[in-house]
Motif scaffolding. Structure first.
Motif, PDB file in Angstrom:
ATOM      1  N   ILE A 132       0.976  -1.144   0.109  1.00 30.21           N
ATOM      2  CA  ILE A 132      -0.068  -0.070  -0.038  1.00 30.21           C
ATOM      3  C   ILE A 132       0.846   1.291   0.046  1.00 30.21           C
ATOM      4  O   ILE A 132       1.709   1.343   1.128  1.00 30.21           O
ATOM      5  CB  ILE A 132      -1.063   0.102   1.158  1.00 30.21           C
ATOM      6  CG1 ILE A 132      -1.809  -1.345   1.307  1.00 30.21           C
ATOM      7  CG2 ILE A 132      -1.779   1.269   1.298  1.00 30.21           C
ATOM      8  CD1 ILE A 132      -2.730  -1.353   2.560  1.00 30.21           C
ATOM      9  N   GLY A 133       0.819   1.906  -1.202  1.00 29.83           N
ATOM     10  CA  GLY A 133       1.583   3.280  -0.897  1.00 29.83           C
ATOM     11  C   GLY A 133       0.433   4.201  -0.953  1.00 29.83           C
ATOM     12  O   GLY A 133      -0.537   4.400  -1.744  1.00 29.83           O
ATOM     13  N   THR A 134       0.903   5.532  -0.336  1.00 34.19           N
ATOM     14  CA  THR A 134       0.154   6.413  -0.226  1.00 34.19           C
ATOM     15  C   THR A 134       0.677   7.954  -0.549  1.00 34.19           C
ATOM     16  O   THR A 134       2.008   8.318  -0.231  1.00 34.19           O
ATOM     17  CB  THR A 134      -0.506   6.745   1.372  1.00 34.19           C
ATOM     18  OG1 THR A 134      -0.945   5.193   1.729  1.00 34.19           O
ATOM     19  CG2 THR A 134      -1.553   7.835   1.367  1.00 34.19           C
ATOM     20  N   LEU A 135      -0.068   8.488  -1.375  1.00 29.88           N
ATOM     21  CA  LEU A 135       0.413  10.044  -1.830  1.00 29.88           C
ATOM     22  C   LEU A 135      -0.115  10.868  -0.712  1.00 29.88           C
ATOM     23  O   LEU A 135      -1.274  11.322  -0.917  1.00 29.88           O
ATOM     24  CB  LEU A 135      -0.034  10.437  -3.223  1.00 29.88           C
ATOM     25  CG  LEU A 135       0.325  11.662  -3.710  1.00 29.88           C
ATOM     26  CD1 LEU A 135       2.044  11.748  -4.061  1.00 29.88           C
ATOM     27  CD2 LEU A 135      -0.288  11.911  -5.079  1.00 29.88           C
ATOM     28  N   MET A 136       0.674  11.178   0.369  1.00 29.01           N
ATOM     29  CA  MET A 136       0.189  11.954   1.373  1.00 29.01           C
ATOM     30  C   MET A 136       0.123  13.659   0.985  1.00 29.01           C
ATOM     31  O   MET A 136      -0.563  14.159   1.893  1.00 29.01           O
ATOM     32  CB  MET A 136       1.030  11.593   2.598  1.00 29.01           C
ATOM     33  CG  MET A 136       0.796  10.108   2.889  1.00 29.01           C
ATOM     34  SD  MET A 136       2.118   9.832   4.196  1.00 29.01           S
ATOM     35  CE  MET A 136       0.982  10.341   5.431  1.00 29.01           C
TER      36      MET A 136
END
Length: 226
Positions: A217-221
């Motif tokens: 899971i990658g998140t563009l924060m």
């Protein structure tokens, strides 16, 4: 909080701005030029490049991309047309997965097929490094331009790409303010060619041999174009 009255006491508690940045609080508050939580619609990052099993969802902390381990999918990207030059794209990207076999999260330029990207990656010794790399496609490696020494770099990590019309720059930061530029180059004669920097995007990847659990899971924060 500001002006909180405690009933029956006659006392009022007034909170401060929490670290500057136009009143934006939190660890990275002072550097959040655009403090809005990024969404697919607000960023324009709505086009898949090599979706494979990946899915995305807008969450309270940013755009989350989930990739279920299956074979060797390469990078899955969400892209948008590049802005008019000059511009700088800045992102804060997290990624959670087993720390093996180059689980990665990237910020990239693309001509629609080929890409040049800066990404942070877990090495096969479970340390983090960052790399600038060319790829013939999201699933076809073309060569590294820069590889940092492996070290316990932070996760999440700030990544930045810049196109001034003549040159492109790849940057990394631990705090969102102090960026270093491990690699830059002229667009003319580069892997994408002078006219090949037509799209930008972000994505996640793992290589064949990933242990299978959990999902990546990658998140563009954070996302800002300036």
């Amino acid at each position: 909080m500001s002006g909180l009255s405690l009933s029956g006491t006659g006392l009022t508690i007034t909170g401060g701005s929490g670290g500057g940045g136009g009143g934006t609080s939190g660890m990275f508050g002072p550097v959040l030029t655009n403090a809005a939580v990024p969404t697919s619609a607000s960023t324009g990052l709505t086009t898949w490049q090599n979706q494979v099993s990946s899915t995305v969802a807008d969450t309270p902390v940013g755009i989350a991309m989930t990739l279920a381990p299956s074979g060797s999918p390469g990078f899955s990207y969400r892209t948008r047309p590049a802005p008019a030059t000059p511009y700088t794209a800045t992102a804060l990207i997290s990624c959670i997965a087993n720390t093996d076999n180059y689980v990665s999260s990237a910020l990239m330029f693309s001509d629609g097929t080929k890409n040049t990207q800066v990404f942070w990656s877990y090495t096969n010794t479970a340390n983090l490094t960052y790399i600038v790399q060319n790829n013939n496609s999201p699933t076809s490696f073309a060569g590294n331009l820069f590889v940092a020494a492996s070290a316990p770099y932070p996760n999440p990590l700030w990544l930045q790409i810049q196109d001034d019309g003549t040159n492109v720059y790849f940057r990394v930061s631990a705090d969102g303010y102090n960026f270093i530029t491990p690699y830059s180059m002229a667009k003319a004669g580069s892997f994408l060619g002078a006219s090949g920097y037509t799209n930008i995007g972000w994505g996640i990847s793992y290589q064949a041999g990933y242990s299978g659990t959990p999902n990546i899971i990658g998140t563009l924060m954070y996302w800002n174009i300036s």
